[in-house]
Motif scaffolding. Structure first.
Motif, PDB file in Angstrom:
ATOM      1  N   LEU A  31      13.914   4.786   9.646  1.00 64.78           N
ATOM      2  CA  LEU A  31      14.745   3.997   8.752  1.00 64.78           C
ATOM      3  C   LEU A  31      16.041   3.642   9.456  1.00 64.78           C
ATOM      4  O   LEU A  31      16.596   4.456  10.202  1.00 64.78           O
ATOM      5  CB  LEU A  31      15.065   4.774   7.462  1.00 64.78           C
ATOM      6  N   ARG A  32      16.497   2.432   9.236  1.00 65.51           N
ATOM      7  CA  ARG A  32      17.813   2.009   9.734  1.00 65.51           C
ATOM      8  C   ARG A  32      18.822   2.179   8.607  1.00 65.51           C
ATOM      9  O   ARG A  32      18.614   1.693   7.489  1.00 65.51           O
ATOM     10  CB  ARG A  32      17.778   0.548  10.182  1.00 65.51           C
ATOM     11  N   VAL A  33      19.904   2.888   8.898  1.00 63.83           N
ATOM     12  CA  VAL A  33      20.966   3.126   7.920  1.00 63.83           C
ATOM     13  C   VAL A  33      22.255   2.506   8.457  1.00 63.83           C
ATOM     14  O   VAL A  33      22.629   2.737   9.615  1.00 63.83           O
ATOM     15  CB  VAL A  33      21.179   4.629   7.649  1.00 63.83           C
ATOM     16  N   VAL A  54      17.206  -2.676   1.735  1.00 59.40           N
ATOM     17  CA  VAL A  54      16.888  -3.933   2.401  1.00 59.40           C
ATOM     18  C   VAL A  54      15.495  -4.390   1.945  1.00 59.40           C
ATOM     19  O   VAL A  54      14.535  -3.609   2.011  1.00 59.40           O
ATOM     20  CB  VAL A  54      16.905  -3.764   3.931  1.00 59.40           C
ATOM     21  N   PRO A  55      15.361  -5.621   1.459  1.00 59.34           N
ATOM     22  CA  PRO A  55      14.040  -6.088   1.013  1.00 59.34           C
ATOM     23  C   PRO A  55      13.003  -6.016   2.127  1.00 59.34           C
ATOM     24  O   PRO A  55      13.284  -6.335   3.280  1.00 59.34           O
ATOM     25  CB  PRO A  55      14.310  -7.545   0.602  1.00 59.34           C
ATOM     26  N   SER A  81      33.875   0.234  -2.192  1.00 58.23           N
ATOM     27  CA  SER A  81      34.664   0.525  -0.992  1.00 58.23           C
ATOM     28  C   SER A  81      33.789   0.854   0.204  1.00 58.23           C
ATOM     29  O   SER A  81      34.206   0.669   1.350  1.00 58.23           O
ATOM     30  CB  SER A  81      35.614   1.698  -1.248  1.00 58.23           C
ATOM     31  N   ARG A  82      32.602   1.386  -0.048  1.00 54.82           N
ATOM     32  CA  ARG A  82      31.656   1.695   1.034  1.00 54.82           C
ATOM     33  C   ARG A  82      30.261   1.264   0.607  1.00 54.82           C
ATOM     34  O   ARG A  82      29.770   1.656  -0.455  1.00 54.82           O
ATOM     35  CB  ARG A  82      31.663   3.182   1.365  1.00 54.82           C
ATOM     36  N   LEU A  83      29.636   0.460   1.461  1.00 61.27           N
ATOM     37  CA  LEU A  83      28.277   0.008   1.202  1.00 61.27           C
ATOM     38  C   LEU A  83      27.343   0.678   2.195  1.00 61.27           C
ATOM     39  O   LEU A  83      27.594   0.669   3.404  1.00 61.27           O
ATOM     40  CB  LEU A  83      28.184  -1.509   1.338  1.00 61.27           C
ATOM     41  N   ILE A  84      26.260   1.258   1.673  1.00 59.03           N
ATOM     42  CA  ILE A  84      25.267   1.935   2.506  1.00 59.03           C
ATOM     43  C   ILE A  84      23.940   1.192   2.359  1.00 59.03           C
ATOM     44  O   ILE A  84      23.369   1.135   1.270  1.00 59.03           O
ATOM     45  CB  ILE A  84      25.099   3.412   2.094  1.00 59.03           C
ATOM     46  N   LEU A  85      23.483   0.591   3.456  1.00 60.20           N
ATOM     47  CA  LEU A  85      22.208  -0.123   3.451  1.00 60.20           C
ATOM     48  C   LEU A  85      21.132   0.737   4.103  1.00 60.20           C
ATOM     49  O   LEU A  85      21.355   1.347   5.150  1.00 60.20           O
ATOM     50  CB  LEU A  85      22.311  -1.444   4.220  1.00 60.20           C
ATOM     51  N   VAL A  86      19.970   0.754   3.478  1.00 56.60           N
ATOM     52  CA  VAL A  86      18.834   1.508   4.005  1.00 56.60           C
ATOM     53  C   VAL A  86      17.622   0.589   4.041  1.00 56.60           C
ATOM     54  O   VAL A  86      17.314  -0.089   3.050  1.00 56.60           O
ATOM     55  CB  VAL A  86      18.524   2.748   3.135  1.00 56.60           C
ATOM     56  N   GLY A  87      16.959   0.536   5.184  1.00 55.55           N
ATOM     57  CA  GLY A  87      15.766  -0.298   5.302  1.00 55.55           C
ATOM     58  C   GLY A  87      14.875   0.171   6.431  1.00 55.55           C
ATOM     59  O   GLY A  87      15.259   1.015   7.245  1.00 55.55           O
TER      60      GLY A  87
END
Length: 473
Positions: A31-33, A54-55, A81-87
């Protein structure tokens, strides 16, 4: 590079960290974080954290794979204030990344993402978030109308950087009787810049060369034709609607055998320029600061430089000031040839323009300040005076506005009021764009369509609702 212990305990404005972890639901994948902190420090040290998935199939899209894309996602998520994307981590050499088809259901959702992601999101949250116990981290949804897409061209401009052209299939609402609407599918061609991947720079309608229904078409296997008869980019039709304010003057000009003249600052794919010439009979001069963008416009969006469309490569603001100075110092009568790489060469033709309309579609290059239009440099009094000076007696200045802030918008209105006689506005109703119309002289509404041939033509090519929505401010 190993992450330091405590790396995420505090908000560090504009910090961006990206790393991979094993996929807990699939042992042979990663997974990319990505973690991005807002450029604004929370005033009360009470940061808000949001997680986003992430779609599936969009991992290579610049929206989800670049810092600039992450930044725009963060800035559009109010209060975060903090965005964490996981895909899913895109596998190196994956040749399918240029083609996307929306899956029926996201694989990570099928693998219980809402459950196993909670410890990860908590571990990546700042310490101050825990002062009242264990917080709930909201999962933000990314939704758009994209069904499928295929990238047909990639290139790099000297000023705008990396860009791509893609054909897309989208779902849009279609009116189906009174108070009823349904979704219909449509094909479009888009131009996007990597520096602002979430912003569509140009979008035009395309149709399959052979007779296909959308439901039976695989977008990667179809050849398309460009359709310039309609403006699909949200704010372009409202910008053109502004011409209704000077329709009687344009109609008289056409009756006297003269083409109306427009100056477009910012060309992009050239949809606006082509529409003004082919649908409304204008003579158009376009100014674009990156020659590669113009090349893309010609090869993929049907922009044709000829006696009706002239394009100049250079900065639109500087061009406006130079042409205003040239008009003041010289008197001339004819335009130069269809394309020039240098302002002075263009001005050597001794033109003395009186444009009926100057249309401004310029945006800020500063990603950290979010998307804004026009650039701050355009709001200066000397630039507005220069724009006014190259307009005809009944001319109008039309600006696509994406406000950086409420104060920016109010300042723009005030500056325009100081320089021009009247100011009008159109709300594009997309939560983002406004169109401001500054008039050199008082505007008089036409008595009727039948007395105004240009207004009749205008209403035949754009929705009349945009004309009716113009309000004086």
């Amino acid at each position: 590079m190993a992450l330091e212990a405590g790396a995420f305990e505090s908000i560090h404005p504009s910090r961006f960290i990206c790393f991979t972890i094993p996929n807990p639901s699939c042992s042979d994948s990663l997974l990319r974080v990505a973690v991005l902190d807002s450029h604004i420090q929370p005033a009360d040290d009470s940061p808000q954290v949001g997680g986003m998935l992430v779609p599936d199939g969009r991992e290579a899209d610049w929206i989800f794979s670049t810092e600039s894309g992450h930044s725009q996602l963060l800035y559009s998520s109010q209060g975060i204030s903090r965005l964490i994307l996981v895909g899913n981590q895109l596998k190196e050499g994956d040749c399918t990344s240029n083609i996307y088809h929306r899956p029926l259901e996201c694989s990570l959702h099928q693998q219980g993402f809402e459950v196993w992601s909670k410890p990860l999101l908590l571990a990546l949250s700042p310490r101050s978030l825990f002062k009242n116990g264990i917080p709930e981290i909201p999962l933000l949804n990314y939704e758009d109308n994209l069904i499928s897409s295929v990238v047909i061209h990639r290139c790099v401009g000297c000023l705008v950087g990396e860009m791509l052209v893609e054909d897309v299939e989208i779902e849009i609402e279609s009116e189906n009787g009174i108070h009823h609407s349904s979704l219909k599918r449509e094909f479009r061609r888009r131009l996007r810049f990597k520096r602002m991947p979430n912003l569509i720079q140009t979008e035009i309608h395309i149709v399959p060369e052979t007779d296909h229904s959308c439901d039976g078409v695989s977008i990667k296997d179809v050849e398309f034709m460009l359709d310039h008869r309609v403006l699909v980019h949200p704010y372009l039709a409202p910008m053109v609607a502004s011409l209704s304010l000077i329709s009687e003057n344009i109609a008289r000009q056409i009756q006297d055998g003269f083409k109306p003249k427009a100056l477009c600052l910012g060309v992009g794919g050239g949809a606006l320029l082509t529409f003004l010439t082919t649908q409304l009979g204008f003579e158009v001069t376009g100014v674009e600061n990156d020659g590669e963008v113009l090349s893309v416009a010609k090869h993929y969006f049907g922009l044709e430089a000829d006696e009706s469309i002239r394009v100049v490569i250079g900065d639109g603001i500087e061009f406006t000031k130079k042409i205003a100075y040239h008009k003041k110092m010289h008197n001339g009568s004819s335009f130069a040839s269809s394309e020039h790489n240098d302002f002075d060469h263009f001005l050597d033709a001794k033109i003395s323009p009186n444009f009926d309309v100057v249309m401004v579609d310029l945006d800020s290059r500063d990603i950290r300040n979010d998307t804004s239009s026009p650039p701050l440099e355009f709001v200066r009094r000397d630039v507005l005076l220069a724009a006014k000076s190259i307009l005809s007696e009944n001319g109008i200045l039309v600006i696509n506005v994406i406000p950086l802030s409420k104060s920016f918008y109010e300042s723009l209105e005030n500056h325009l009021h100081e320089v021009f006689c009247e100011l009008h506005k159109i709300d594009v109703r997309n939560g983002e764009n406004f169109v401001l119309i500054a008039a050199v002289s008082p505007q008089i509404s036409p008595v009727s369509d039948h007395c105004d041939s240009f207004l009749m033509q205008l209403k035949s090519v754009i929705p009349e609702s945009w004309i009716n929505s113009i309000s004086k401010i």
